[in-house]
Scaffold this motif. Structure first.
Motif, PDB file in Angstrom:
ATOM      1  N   SER A   1      55.189  34.279  50.329  1.00 50.78           N
ATOM      2  CA  SER A   1      54.787  32.885  50.524  1.00 50.78           C
ATOM      3  C   SER A   1      54.528  32.580  52.002  1.00 50.78           C
ATOM      4  O   SER A   1      54.087  31.492  52.348  1.00 50.78           O
ATOM      5  N   LEU A   2      54.815  33.542  52.858  1.00 52.76           N
ATOM      6  CA  LEU A   2      54.619  33.317  54.294  1.00 52.76           C
ATOM      7  C   LEU A   2      53.171  33.613  54.679  1.00 52.76           C
ATOM      8  O   LEU A   2      52.677  34.711  54.445  1.00 52.76           O
ATOM      9  N   VAL A   3      52.530  32.618  55.246  1.00 53.86           N
ATOM     10  CA  VAL A   3      51.156  32.838  55.724  1.00 53.86           C
ATOM     11  C   VAL A   3      51.249  33.306  57.171  1.00 53.86           C
ATOM     12  O   VAL A   3      51.578  32.539  58.068  1.00 53.86           O
ATOM     13  N   ALA A   4      50.996  34.579  57.373  1.00 50.78           N
ATOM     14  CA  ALA A   4      51.162  35.143  58.721  1.00 50.78           C
ATOM     15  C   ALA A   4      49.948  34.841  59.589  1.00 50.78           C
ATOM     16  O   ALA A   4      50.086  34.532  60.769  1.00 50.78           O
ATOM     17  N   VAL A   5      48.771  34.948  59.003  1.00 54.27           N
ATOM     18  CA  VAL A   5      47.532  34.714  59.748  1.00 54.27           C
ATOM     19  C   VAL A   5      46.605  33.928  58.833  1.00 54.27           C
ATOM     20  O   VAL A   5      46.457  34.273  57.663  1.00 54.27           O
ATOM     21  N   ASP A   6      46.018  32.868  59.353  1.00 61.21           N
ATOM     22  CA  ASP A   6      45.173  32.024  58.521  1.00 61.21           C
ATOM     23  C   ASP A   6      43.873  31.684  59.251  1.00 61.21           C
ATOM     24  O   ASP A   6      43.904  31.028  60.284  1.00 61.21           O
ATOM     25  N   ASP A   7      42.777  32.154  58.688  1.00 59.32           N
ATOM     26  CA  ASP A   7      41.453  31.768  59.163  1.00 59.32           C
ATOM     27  C   ASP A   7      41.259  32.050  60.654  1.00 59.32           C
ATOM     28  O   ASP A   7      40.846  31.174  61.402  1.00 59.32           O
TER      29      ASP A   7
ATOM     30  N   GLY B   1      42.355  39.111  75.354  1.00 54.36           N
ATOM     31  CA  GLY B   1      43.794  38.922  75.225  1.00 54.36           C
ATOM     32  C   GLY B   1      44.153  38.124  73.985  1.00 54.36           C
ATOM     33  O   GLY B   1      43.436  37.201  73.611  1.00 54.36           O
ATOM     34  N   ILE B   2      45.240  38.501  73.346  1.00 55.13           N
ATOM     35  CA  ILE B   2      45.780  37.685  72.259  1.00 55.13           C
ATOM     36  C   ILE B   2      47.166  37.228  72.700  1.00 55.13           C
ATOM     37  O   ILE B   2      48.055  38.045  72.928  1.00 55.13           O
ATOM     38  N   LEU B   3      47.297  35.927  72.860  1.00 53.55           N
ATOM     39  CA  LEU B   3      48.545  35.342  73.330  1.00 53.55           C
ATOM     40  C   LEU B   3      49.150  34.498  72.229  1.00 53.55           C
ATOM     41  O   LEU B   3      48.429  33.913  71.428  1.00 53.55           O
ATOM     42  N   GLY B   4      50.450  34.387  72.252  1.00 50.14           N
ATOM     43  CA  GLY B   4      51.088  33.505  71.282  1.00 50.14           C
ATOM     44  C   GLY B   4      52.576  33.715  71.299  1.00 50.14           C
ATOM     45  O   GLY B   4      53.049  34.749  71.761  1.00 50.14           O
ATOM     46  N   PRO B   5      53.319  32.733  70.799  1.00 48.81           N
ATOM     47  CA  PRO B   5      54.771  32.908  70.750  1.00 48.81           C
ATOM     48  C   PRO B   5      55.159  33.973  69.732  1.00 48.81           C
ATOM     49  O   PRO B   5      54.328  34.417  68.943  1.00 48.81           O
ATOM     50  N   ASN B   6      56.422  34.360  69.753  1.00 44.83           N
ATOM     51  CA  ASN B   6      56.906  35.341  68.777  1.00 44.83           C
ATOM     52  C   ASN B   6      56.670  34.833  67.368  1.00 44.83           C
ATOM     53  O   ASN B   6      56.884  33.664  67.088  1.00 44.83           O
ATOM     54  N   GLY B   7      56.235  35.739  66.501  1.00 42.08           N
ATOM     55  CA  GLY B   7      56.042  35.365  65.104  1.00 42.08           C
ATOM     56  C   GLY B   7      54.788  34.543  64.873  1.00 42.08           C
ATOM     57  O   GLY B   7      54.613  33.964  63.804  1.00 42.08           O
ATOM     58  N   ALA B   8      53.896  34.479  65.864  1.00 37.62           N
ATOM     59  CA  ALA B   8      52.695  33.667  65.710  1.00 37.62           C
ATOM     60  C   ALA B   8      51.649  34.342  64.830  1.00 37.62           C
ATOM     61  O   ALA B   8      50.748  33.697  64.321  1.00 37.62           O
TER      62      ALA B   8
ATOM     63  N   GLY C   1      50.003  31.472  63.063  1.00 33.61           N
ATOM     64  CA  GLY C   1      48.942  32.088  62.275  1.00 33.61           C
ATOM     65  C   GLY C   1      47.565  31.515  62.493  1.00 33.61           C
ATOM     66  O   GLY C   1      46.598  31.990  61.915  1.00 33.61           O
ATOM     67  N   HIS C   2      47.467  30.471  63.313  1.00 39.59           N
ATOM     68  CA  HIS C   2      46.161  29.854  63.552  1.00 39.59           C
ATOM     69  C   HIS C   2      45.671  30.152  64.957  1.00 39.59           C
ATOM     70  O   HIS C   2      46.468  30.234  65.894  1.00 39.59           O
ATOM     71  N   LEU C   3      44.345  30.231  65.065  1.00 38.17           N
ATOM     72  CA  LEU C   3      43.734  30.363  66.378  1.00 38.17           C
ATOM     73  C   LEU C   3      43.626  28.957  66.950  1.00 38.17           C
ATOM     74  O   LEU C   3      42.891  28.128  66.424  1.00 38.17           O
ATOM     75  N   VAL C   4      44.377  28.658  68.002  1.00 33.45           N
ATOM     76  CA  VAL C   4      44.346  27.287  68.527  1.00 33.45           C
ATOM     77  C   VAL C   4      43.378  27.142  69.688  1.00 33.45           C
ATOM     78  O   VAL C   4      42.937  26.024  69.971  1.00 33.45           O
ATOM     79  N   ALA C   5      43.043  28.216  70.345  1.00 39.16           N
ATOM     80  CA  ALA C   5      42.061  28.110  71.423  1.00 39.16           C
ATOM     81  C   ALA C   5      41.517  29.487  71.728  1.00 39.16           C
ATOM     82  O   ALA C   5      42.200  30.499  71.526  1.00 39.16           O
ATOM     83  N   LEU C   6      40.283  29.519  72.204  1.00 39.48           N
ATOM     84  CA  LEU C   6      39.685  30.780  72.607  1.00 39.48           C
ATOM     85  C   LEU C   6      38.772  30.475  73.780  1.00 39.48           C
ATOM     86  O   LEU C   6      37.815  29.727  73.638  1.00 39.48           O
ATOM     87  N   ASP C   7      39.100  31.022  74.934  1.00 38.21           N
ATOM     88  CA  ASP C   7      38.347  30.668  76.129  1.00 38.21           C
ATOM     89  C   ASP C   7      38.658  31.697  77.205  1.00 38.21           C
ATOM     90  O   ASP C   7      39.506  32.561  77.019  1.00 38.21           O
ATOM     91  N   THR C   8      37.985  31.546  78.352  1.00 40.42           N
ATOM     92  CA  THR C   8      38.371  32.373  79.490  1.00 40.42           C
ATOM     93  C   THR C   8      39.704  31.851  80.008  1.00 40.42           C
ATOM     94  O   THR C   8      40.039  30.683  79.767  1.00 40.42           O
TER      95      THR C   8
END
Lengths: 259, 347
Positions: free
Chosen positions: B55-61, B73-80, B245-252
């Motif tokens: 039931s855990l959505v690890a990565v969404d869209d 680079g892929i940045l994010g908190p633990n478990g993101a 699990g969501h992409l919140v931003a993508l930029d330089t």
């Protein structure tokens, strides 16, 4: 066996498998517990039995064989059993635990190549052990040469195949190296009893012998005995060994996890 | 969806530059015969990736693309969901939905060829304790048709003297460096590095960065999962922020930092009480706040000089002065509402 672990992917260069085998062989040499337990103990027991004069007397209870001769097939089965049940699953389970297999599965080489390399290394150790046991028993203790060398080779090959597949099922079932050790112990001691390591099967009640013939190591001893002292082994022990190899091979393939 | 649209726009715009740079500099990689890459497509293309565990959505869209010669680079908190994204990308896990293309190849359907062109460094992987470093290198080198120059890699990461050492005798940092070498040993077109510099001392970290830049200069696409803002700012052409699990931003990195807009902020302990108007009257100062003994001043320009001079004129000394410029970390906090380092004690 070949159909199960044949390198399926053409992608990796041919030399890669040789490299893996070399490193697995180095590991076996540097952690020699397996070599000592497999080759050392069986050879030591052989020498001890060979040195005890009373064991050299032919005994009617053993069908005219001496106790020493009766133990040669048992020690061969013991060596195959120790290596296949302890020193095959151990490294595989720890490789899975540590992520070695997972890392490999991101390379062009399938993780199953490590498993195949383990089989190659352990099989070599087993063949060396069998050759040493037979040549020492003939050369130093006057045992007679095997009656049917072809049958003996077949019996050894089938015994190795059957025990390997049981070892792989242990590696599949055990999540941790500790669990693997427990499963191995639970399987190994009863199997060795029915192989006649503690008491020769010939002096036990008939029912033990009947059970023994359908256990993998019991069938192995029976096939080895026949080919050594009588002639080509009968179909039953060979069939039992082939059956174990097939059933456990299927189970291992079905349940082995790479992660 | 709004975010995704803007993301797609940004990525399309930024994609062109590194690839164009690589092509212009004539270092477009010679693509191996083993691979059949899409002619001019991105090295990595992930669209609408979704992966659940029960039931855990690890990565969404999640969608992004990485060009040849780009460090992404892929940045994010633990478990993101960073590691899950990467594991799907390299074919270790099948995605629930979405498509993944590595030089035009599907990592599930074309495993063999993908493994030939993708080098991977996993967070948790070990090697047999009693193998020597040189033996591990030899083994992994033999897996590839066109291996890289092992000596060069080993020298670059300072492992040259360690070839005869057993794996178990290596320190954590040395093991980490070995796993980076092994990720690059096959001469990959795409390198995926999960927490490459975790556990490395500052010097080793800089060595690893230099090596990655060198590898990038050969046209290799590099996907870097990282915890270190400094690493992302220094190395990455573009950064994806992933949260829950969501992409919140993508930029330089610069673009993301600009989004945080915080300007400068200084923090100090005054030697005595003073009137806030002393500082709020300065053109450089936007706001003055009190935080216990500390005073926090935000503003722009030569903020520190202006504040210290003004205080000095009033006979006040500023002690324990700390300055933080707006950083990628600020952008991260702003966009995800969390800190990368939960134990961080920065204001």
């Amino acid at each position: 066996m070949t159909s199960l672990y044949r390198p399926a992917r053409p992608s990796a260069p041919r030399g890669a498998f040789g490299q893996i085998v070399r490193n697995e062989a180095r590991l076996a040499w540097r952690q020699p517990a397996g070599i000592i337990a497999g080759i050392g103990i069986s050879l030591l027991l052989l020498v001890i039995f060979g040195e005890v004069p009373v064991f050299q007397q032919p005994s009617p209870r053993l069908g005219g064989l001496s106790a020493f001769e009766a133990y040669i097939p048992v020690l061969i089965a013991f060596a195959i059993g120790v290596l296949a049940l302890t020193y095959l699953p151990g490294p595989l389970v720890s490789y899975r635990e540590q992520g070695v297999l997972r890392r490999l599965s991101t390379t062009p080489v399938p993780a199953s190549w490590v498993l195949a390399a383990q089989l190659v290394v352990q099989a070599c150790l087993m063949v060396i052990t069998v050759l040493m046991l037979i040549s020492v028993s003939i050369g130093f203790f006057g045992a007679s040469a095997p009656k049917d060398p072809g049958g003996l080779i077949l019996a050894v090959v089938l015994a190795i195949a059957a025990l390997f597949m049981i070892g792989l099922v242990i590696a599949a079932a055990a999540r941790t190296t500790g669990a693997a050790r427990g499963l191995t112990a639970a399987a190994f001691y009863p199997l060795m009893f029915f192989a006649g390591l503690y008491v020769p099967m010939q002096i036990l009640p008939r029912v033990f012998q009947d059970i023994s013939h359908f256990t993998p190591l019991g069938a192995a001893v029976q096939a080895l005995e026949d080919s050594m002292w009588q002639g080509f082994p009968p179909a039953t022990p060979l069939g039992v060994l082939a059956g174990y190899a097939a059933v456990f091979g299927f189970l291992a393939k079905r349940f082995f996890r790479w992660e | 969806m709004g975010i995704l649209h803007s993301v797609a726009d940004t990525s399309a715009g930024a994609d062109a530059s590194p690839a164009a740079r690589a092509a212009a500099a004539g270092r477009r990689p010679d693509l191996g015969a083993g691979a059949s890459p899409a002619a001019d497509g991105p090295a990595v293309e992930i669209t609408h990736l979704r992966k659940t565990y029960g039931s855990l959505v690890a990565v969404d869209d999640v969608s992004f693309s990485v060009a040849e010669g780009e460090i992404f680079g892929i940045l994010g908190p633990n478990g993101a969901g960073k590691t899950t994204t990467v594991e799907c990308a390299i074919g270790l896990r099948p995605p629930d939905s979405g498509t993944i293309r590595l030089l035009g190849l599907d990592p599930q359907a074309d495993r063999d060829r993908v493994h030939e062109i993708v080098g991977v460094q996993l967070q948790e992987s070990a090697f047999p304790a009693k193998l020597r470093v040189g033996e591990i290198l030899e083994e992994y080198r033999s897996f590839y048709r066109r291996p890289a120059d092992v000596t060069e890699l080993v020298d670059a990461l300072g492992l040259a003297g360690k070839r005869r050492d057993y794996y178990r005798s290596l320190s954590g940092g040395q093991r980490q460096r070995l796993s980076v070498v092994l990720a690059l040993i096959g001469g990959p077109k795409i390198a995926v590095l999960d927490e490459m510099t975790t556990g490395l001392d500052p010097q080793a970290r800089r060595d690893a960065w230099e090596l990655i830049e060198k590898v990038r200069d050969r046209g290799v696409a590099i996907v870097l999962v990282t915890h270190f803002m400094e690493e992302a700012e220094r190395l990455c052409d573009r950064v994806a922020l992933i949260d829950s699990g969501h992409l919140v931003a993508l930029d330089t990195p610069a673009g993301l930092t600009a989004r945080a807009r915080g300007g400068k902020r200084m923090r100090f302990v005054p030697s005595g009480p003073f009137d806030d108007r002393l500082l709020t009257g300065l053109t450089e100062v936007a706001a003055v706040q009190h935080d216990g003994r500390h005073v926090v001043v935000t503003g722009t320009g030569e903020l520190v000089n202006a504040v210290i001079l003004a205080l000095h004129a009033a006979g006040i000394t500023a002690r324990d002065v700390q300055l933080d410029a707006s950083t990628l970390e600020d952008a991260f906090v702003r966009l995800t509402g969390t800190r990368l380092h939960q134990n961080g004690d920065q204001p």
